[in-house]
Structure formats: structure tokens, C-alpha cells
Design a protein around this motif. Structure first.
Motif, PDB file in Angstrom:
ATOM      1  N   GLU A  30      -1.707 -15.681  34.654  1.00  0.00           N
ATOM      2  CA  GLU A  30      -2.894 -14.835  34.606  1.00  0.00           C
ATOM      3  C   GLU A  30      -3.520 -14.798  33.215  1.00  0.00           C
ATOM      4  O   GLU A  30      -4.750 -14.889  33.065  1.00  0.00           O
ATOM      5  CB  GLU A  30      -2.542 -13.412  35.061  1.00  0.00           C
ATOM      6  N   LYS A  34      -7.173 -16.546  32.063  1.00  0.00           N
ATOM      7  CA  LYS A  34      -8.238 -15.690  31.526  1.00  0.00           C
ATOM      8  C   LYS A  34      -8.623 -16.107  30.101  1.00  0.00           C
ATOM      9  O   LYS A  34      -9.376 -15.407  29.428  1.00  0.00           O
ATOM     10  CB  LYS A  34      -7.785 -14.223  31.531  1.00  0.00           C
ATOM     11  N   TRP A 157      -3.805  -6.709  45.302  1.00  0.00           N
ATOM     12  CA  TRP A 157      -2.983  -7.570  44.448  1.00  0.00           C
ATOM     13  C   TRP A 157      -1.840  -8.191  45.243  1.00  0.00           C
ATOM     14  O   TRP A 157      -1.422  -9.321  44.958  1.00  0.00           O
ATOM     15  CB  TRP A 157      -2.478  -6.785  43.248  1.00  0.00           C
ATOM     16  N   TYR A 160      -3.547 -11.097  46.751  1.00  0.00           N
ATOM     17  CA  TYR A 160      -3.818 -12.107  45.722  1.00  0.00           C
ATOM     18  C   TYR A 160      -2.584 -12.970  45.454  1.00  0.00           C
ATOM     19  O   TYR A 160      -2.664 -14.211  45.448  1.00  0.00           O
ATOM     20  CB  TYR A 160      -4.263 -11.397  44.445  1.00  0.00           C
ATOM     21  N   ALA A 555       0.312  -9.337  38.033  1.00  0.00           N
ATOM     22  CA  ALA A 555      -1.060  -9.857  38.096  1.00  0.00           C
ATOM     23  C   ALA A 555      -2.066  -8.748  37.792  1.00  0.00           C
ATOM     24  O   ALA A 555      -3.040  -8.949  37.054  1.00  0.00           O
ATOM     25  CB  ALA A 555      -1.323 -10.464  39.470  1.00  0.00           C
ATOM     26  N   ARG A 556      -1.834  -7.579  38.350  1.00  0.00           N
ATOM     27  CA  ARG A 556      -2.727  -6.432  38.130  1.00  0.00           C
ATOM     28  C   ARG A 556      -2.738  -6.028  36.655  1.00  0.00           C
ATOM     29  O   ARG A 556      -3.798  -5.817  36.059  1.00  0.00           O
ATOM     30  CB  ARG A 556      -2.247  -5.265  39.005  1.00  0.00           C
ATOM     31  N   ASN A 559      -4.546  -8.660  34.326  1.00  0.00           N
ATOM     32  CA  ASN A 559      -6.000  -8.577  34.407  1.00  0.00           C
ATOM     33  C   ASN A 559      -6.535  -7.337  33.699  1.00  0.00           C
ATOM     34  O   ASN A 559      -7.585  -7.377  33.055  1.00  0.00           O
ATOM     35  CB  ASN A 559      -6.432  -8.606  35.872  1.00  0.00           C
ATOM     36  N   HIS A 560      -5.794  -6.233  33.787  1.00  0.00           N
ATOM     37  CA  HIS A 560      -6.186  -5.023  33.055  1.00  0.00           C
ATOM     38  C   HIS A 560      -6.087  -5.249  31.549  1.00  0.00           C
ATOM     39  O   HIS A 560      -6.979  -4.829  30.787  1.00  0.00           O
ATOM     40  CB  HIS A 560      -5.284  -3.858  33.465  1.00  0.00           C
ATOM     41  N   VAL A 562      -6.417  -8.031  29.831  1.00  0.00           N
ATOM     42  CA  VAL A 562      -7.518  -8.867  29.354  1.00  0.00           C
ATOM     43  C   VAL A 562      -8.817  -8.064  29.301  1.00  0.00           C
ATOM     44  O   VAL A 562      -9.604  -8.170  28.346  1.00  0.00           O
ATOM     45  CB  VAL A 562      -7.679 -10.106  30.250  1.00  0.00           C
ATOM     46  N   ALA A 563      -9.046  -7.230  30.303  1.00  0.00           N
ATOM     47  CA  ALA A 563     -10.246  -6.390  30.311  1.00  0.00           C
ATOM     48  C   ALA A 563     -10.245  -5.428  29.127  1.00  0.00           C
ATOM     49  O   ALA A 563     -11.292  -5.210  28.488  1.00  0.00           O
ATOM     50  CB  ALA A 563     -10.326  -5.615  31.626  1.00  0.00           C
TER      51      ALA A 563
END
Length: 570
Positions: A30, A34, A157, A160, A555-556, A559-560, A562-563
């Protein structure tokens, strides 16, 4: 003063992932996808897909001891030798007892696999989603702390990771076991289907289904693009799958991460601690000991994912001390290492059943029959908290009337070509309740060869576990009797905690920093750029196999992370 600035810059990454097993591989995938330059640290040797599976295609007679381990091995390695998956063909993937000592204050069998890919090469590949009742359990039943995450939040997720990993299963429509994104299922055999119908006839809450497993029964384009192929039903999975048919870090997540050009893997890297920057108020890197040279090296990154496996992740945080965190990184409430739980596998039932002699089954199916939890699902009904699931399988053994007899010739071969009667095996997988006294901590006087304090395990069973075992034996004997089984035998294996290989907790998730270590995004409350997404972060453990939930949370969280980096919040 001399500052080696060039060396520090060379060791600078956007993200560091500690561990490369099921959750670490997902974190790497992940983060790399990203756009983050990601360093994966693993304390073991490198294992390359296919080329480093030396026994994958061997027959028993091609192995020095015909796939049996000599007594000398078992005498030297009494702990790891208890693992069901260990034999001569798989022993290269297991950590031997003397390679990493620990201290058992109570009996605990810590099964480890120190190599790139970790236990993703050795897991049993059974995967089930949690239901909403599992996330609601602690708050409803008054144990542990409430989960800060609901099933509805995690469900996307689950979907996903299921699509990418490749999960075989049937859409069973059960309230207590949500359906997912499935490839075609394996089948129950004729005896298992008989049991399924018998249970349906006599009970309204007991559903025998085919187990859901991380095997490619019908590879999709995104699977074949990574070189993965269809499961061959060989059941030699623990040797490493050269077909890439089961999900592992080697076959799936690490190749996906590598395709981005952002991945660096450093094996032989024993993590000593996470480095805390007192001025910045966050972690700045990871300190390792090179397993070959014993050199201490530091690597730096903006975010750190801790995925070393449950107890190892606890050990790393406990050893990550500083002026700010004298008792371990993030350990303001003193709960780091506590509330460890596990699955209780002690209960077995064996039985025989007559008939069905004209039927057999194809191949070596990589899963079994599976009965989701039927105790205390919607409300408290028993004298114990929570419950258990049941794994149930039927098979024919004892090939031929001449089995075990010496002989030769056509008649002898013919006698050995006939399968024997049908037998059943039933096993409990029971949830244990996280308790403060079930914990791990660091030794004050004993260190390993890398200078790291040894881990002390103090984890055991309780009265709730014993009541659950009794209920399992009574109800399953009743069910099998109604189904026409005979010679029903109940067994208590009396195995120690740990042999289930499903230990969880110690860095548990929660909304309140006073009672938990990580928040709903798997971030340490007191050090937001450190994420813990392996089993250590689990608040409670449910009855389901945990790996799919680790994948979804990882995975969740990635992604958080990176945000948050893009918002400059980390």
C-alpha cells in the motif's frame, strides 16, 4: 564534532515497515503503490519466490528421512516440534528454539518464522470476516474496552483485500459470518454433506459450510499479472507454493510493491528499537542490529509501520525507551504488553461413521468443513463469555486390507488400492478473553545475542476457557450422535497457549488513551507516526481466524497514513 550526514541521508526513506509477513507485506504494498519510498526490515534471511522453496516438488522418498524429523531434532527443538506444520520438508521456514530464546513464566509455545515473508509461508490460509457482533462484543458483554471501529467501517477494506488476495468461499448468507468477495468454493465431501443436512434438521443455529481459504480456485487477471496460478489441491502448501496459488507475501504483496520501484527490502535486520525524537514529538527512525555483523545501524523515515508479529511488536515497543517514554514507546498508561489473548485449540472430537463406502473425493482440499460460532451470538446464553467455532472434516484412511503388511505382486497391490472406512475429526477454535494478567514483559537481566532483553511470557488459561471446552465436547458429541456417528471420543490436548499461533493484543486499539495504546487508525495515541497493524493491535480476538482482519486493518491504516502525510499532519 563529525556528523556522518551522507550516511544518514542514504538511510532516509519515506516509510519503514518492520516485518514482512501477512500484515507487513500489505503495508509495503500500500505504501509503495501510494508513491512512498519504503524500506522493509526483516530479521531473517531472504526467501525468493519459487527458487527458495527447495522441497516444494519433492516426493517423501526423495527426502533424507522420508519427511520425518529425526529424534535429535525434536530433542533439540521441543517447542517448535509441537507445531502441526513442521516436518522435514518445511523445517527450513521455522525458527529453531535456540535461535531466539525467551522466558516462559507460564508454559507458552511461541512459534516463529524469521525470514522475509514470515509466517505467510506457513499459515493455514483460513480466512473469515468478523461480524458486527464481534466488534460489538466487548461493549455488549463487559470485557476488554470497546472497539473504536465498526464492521461497517471495515467492510470496504475486507472487500479490497479479498479481491487482491484471492479468497475461495461460498456466499452462505449467515448473519454471524458475513459473505465476502469470493472465488469459486471448494466442496464438502459426501459425509460432510450428510452432517450438514443432519445439523440443519436438528438445529436452527448450526450451519456446516465449506471453509473460506486464501487459495486461487479461479485466478483473476490481477492475480496472473503477478505470476500467480490456480491451486493444484496438493496440500503441500507449507513447503512454499511455486504456483503462487495461496496468498503469501512472496507471491502477492511484495511483488506488487516491487513493481512500483519504491521498495527496498533489508533482511538480517534485527530491530532493536524505534527512535523517538524528543524535540519533534514523534518517531524519527528505527535502530537495527545486523544479524550477521552485529553492527548497529539506524534508518530514518516519516512514518513507521510495526508488523513484526504480535509478541515481537510488543517486545520492540517495550525496548523503545527514551526520556519521554521510560517504560516503552507510547506506554503512558502502563498497559503495553498486557491483555494478550489467543485461540484455545485444546478440544478435539474423533468419530467413525458407517456407509458411504462407494464414494470418495478428489485431490487434497486445502480447507475443511467449518461451523461458525453458535453460542452467545446475539445475546448472552451460557455460563461462559463469548464462544467458539468448529472445524470439522471427514476422510477415508487405512488404505487396503494389506496396509502396513509386507508383500508384493498384483494381489497385494490390489488390496492396498482400496480405501478404508470414513472417520471424522472435529476441533474447537475458542475465543479467550483479554486479561491484564496475561502479558509479556522484558527481562531485567537476560539478553539475547543482539543485546536485546529477552521476552518473558506470562499467559494462561482460565475458568472461562474450561467451561467453553466442556460445552464444546457436550454439544458436538450430541450433534454427531444424532448424525449417526459411532465410537465418538473426546480429547483434551492440554497444549500450552501459543501453539494456536493466534496470539493477539498487548498494544490494543481503543478510543481512550488511558485504556488503550493505538487509536482507530492503528496509530499510537502518544506517537502518531507509528502504526501497529499486526495482531498486537487487536482489542479482542473473536472466534474467526485473524489474518484477513490484519490485512484489512493494515490496508486501511496505510491509506490513512498517506493521506495524513499529504496534509502534513505526520
Amino acid at each position: 564534532m563529525y556528523f556522518n550526514i551522507d550516511a544518514k541521508q542514504a538511510n532516509q526513506y519515506d516509510a519503514i515497515v518492520i516485518g514482512s509477513g501477512i500484515s507487513g507485506g500489505w503495508a509495503a504494498k500500500e505504501l509503495c503503490e501510494k508513491g512512498l519510498r519504503t524500506l522493509v526490515l526483516d530479521r531473517g534471511r531472504n526467501v525468493d519466490h519459487v527458487t527458495d522453496y527447495p522441497t516444494a516438488m519433492k516426493n517423501p522418498w526423495e527426502l533424507p528421512h522420508h519427511n520425518r524429523l529425526p529424534p535429535s531434532f525434536r530433542e533439540k527443538n521441543p517447542i517448535v516440534s509441537r507445531c502441526y506444520a513442521l516436518d522435514e520438508a518445511t523445517q527450513q521456514f521455522f525458527t529453531k528454539d535456540d535461535e531466539q530464546p525467551y522466558i516462559q513464566e507460564k508454559p507458552f509455545d511461541w512459534i516463529r518464522a524469521y525470514q522475509v515473508g514470515g509466517k505467510s509461508l506457513l499459515w493455514a490460509r483460513q480466512v473469515q470476516r468478523w461480524a458486527k457482533y464481534d466488534f460489538e462484543g466487548p461493549a455488549r458483554d463487559g470485557f476488554a474496552v470497546p472497539w473504536p471501529v465498526t464492521y461497517d467501517e471495515l467492510a470496504p477494506w475486507y472487500s479490497y483485500v479479498e479481491r487482491f488476495a484471492g479468497i475461495s468461499g461460498n456466499k452462505d448468507g449467515l448473519d454471524g459470518l458475513p459473505d465476502g468477495e469470493f472465488l469459486p468454493p471448494w466442496e464438502l465431501n459426501c459425509v460432510e454433506k450428510h452432517l450438514q443436512q443432519s445439523f440443519k434438521k436438528h438445529y436452527t443455529d448450526r450451519h456446516l459450510i465449506i471453509g473460506r481459504c486464501a487459495h486461487l480456485t479461479k485466478p483473476q487477471p490481477w492475480h496472473t499479472a503477478l505470476g500467480r496460478g490456480q491451486c493444484q489441491a496438493r496440500h503441500l502448501c507449507y513447503r512454499g507454493c511455486p504456483f503462487g496459488a495461496y496468498f503469501s507475501s512472496q507471491s502477492a504483496t511484495l511483488p506488487a510493491a516491487r513493481k512500483t520501484g519504491k521498495l527496498t527490502i533489508r533482511p538480517h535486520s534485527v530491530v532493536h528499537s524505534i527512535i523517538y525524537d524528543e524535540k519533534a514529538g514523534k518517531a524519527k527512525g528505527v535502530r537495527i542490529v545486523d544479524a550477521n555483523t552485529l553492527e548497529t545501524i539506524e534508518y530514518y523515515a516519516k512514518i513507521i509501520f510495526l508488523n513484526a508479529s504480535c509478541l515481537a511488536s510488543n517486545q520492540i515497543l517495550l525496548n523503545s525507551t527514551s526520556n519521554r517514554f521510560s517504560n516503552g514507546l507510547g506506554n503512558d498508561n502502563g498497559m503495553l504488553g498486557h491483555h494478550v489473548a489467543f485461540h484455545n485449540y485444546r478440544g478435539h472430537v474423533y468419530a467413525d461413521i458407517d456407509g458411504f463406502e462407494d464414494k470418495y473425493y478428489f485431490g487434497r482440499r486445502p480447507t475443511s468443513g467449518f461451523m461458525p460460532r453458535y453460542q452467545n451470538v446475539h445475546k448472552q446464553e451460557t455460563d461462559f463469555l463469548r464462544g467458539y467455532l468448529v472445524a470439522m472434516s471427514a476422510a477415508r484412511g487405512g488404505w487396503g486390507s494389506a496396509a502396513g503388511e509386507e508383500g508384493f505382486g498384483a494381489a497385494w497391490k490390489e488390496a492396498n488400492a482400496k480405501p478404508g472406512p470414513w472417520h471424522l475429526f472435529v476441533q474447537i477454535q475458542a475465543e479467550t478473553i483479554p486479561k491484564y494478567e496475561n502479558h509479556v514483559r522484558l527481562s531485567q537481566d537476560k539478553k539475547d545475542k543482539y543485546g536485546i532483553p529477552q521476552l518473558i511470557t506470562s499467559i494462561g488459561y482460565d475458568e472461562n476457557d474450561e467451561k467453553m471446552l466442556k460445552h464444546f465436547w457436550e454439544t458436538n458429541v450430541e450433534m454427531l450422535t444424532k448424525a449417526g456417528c459411532k465410537n465418538i471420543r473426546t480429547i483434551d490436548t492440554k497444549q500450552s497457549p501459543g501453539l494456536d499461533i493466534h496470539e493477539m493484543g498487548g498494544i490494543r486499539m481503543g478510543a481512550d488513551p488511558k485504556t488503550s495504546l493505538v487509536n482507530k487508525w492503528n496509530q499510537l495515541h502518544a506517537c502518531k507516526n507509528v502504526f501497529v497493524t499486526d495482531g498486537a493491535a487487536m482489542t479482542s480476538i473473536s472466534t474467526q481466524n485473524p489474518s484477513l482482519t490484519f490485512m484489512a486493518f493494515t490496508a486501511r491504516a496505510a491509506n490513512h497514513a498517506v493521506a495524513e502525510l499529504k496534509k502534513k499532519n505526520l
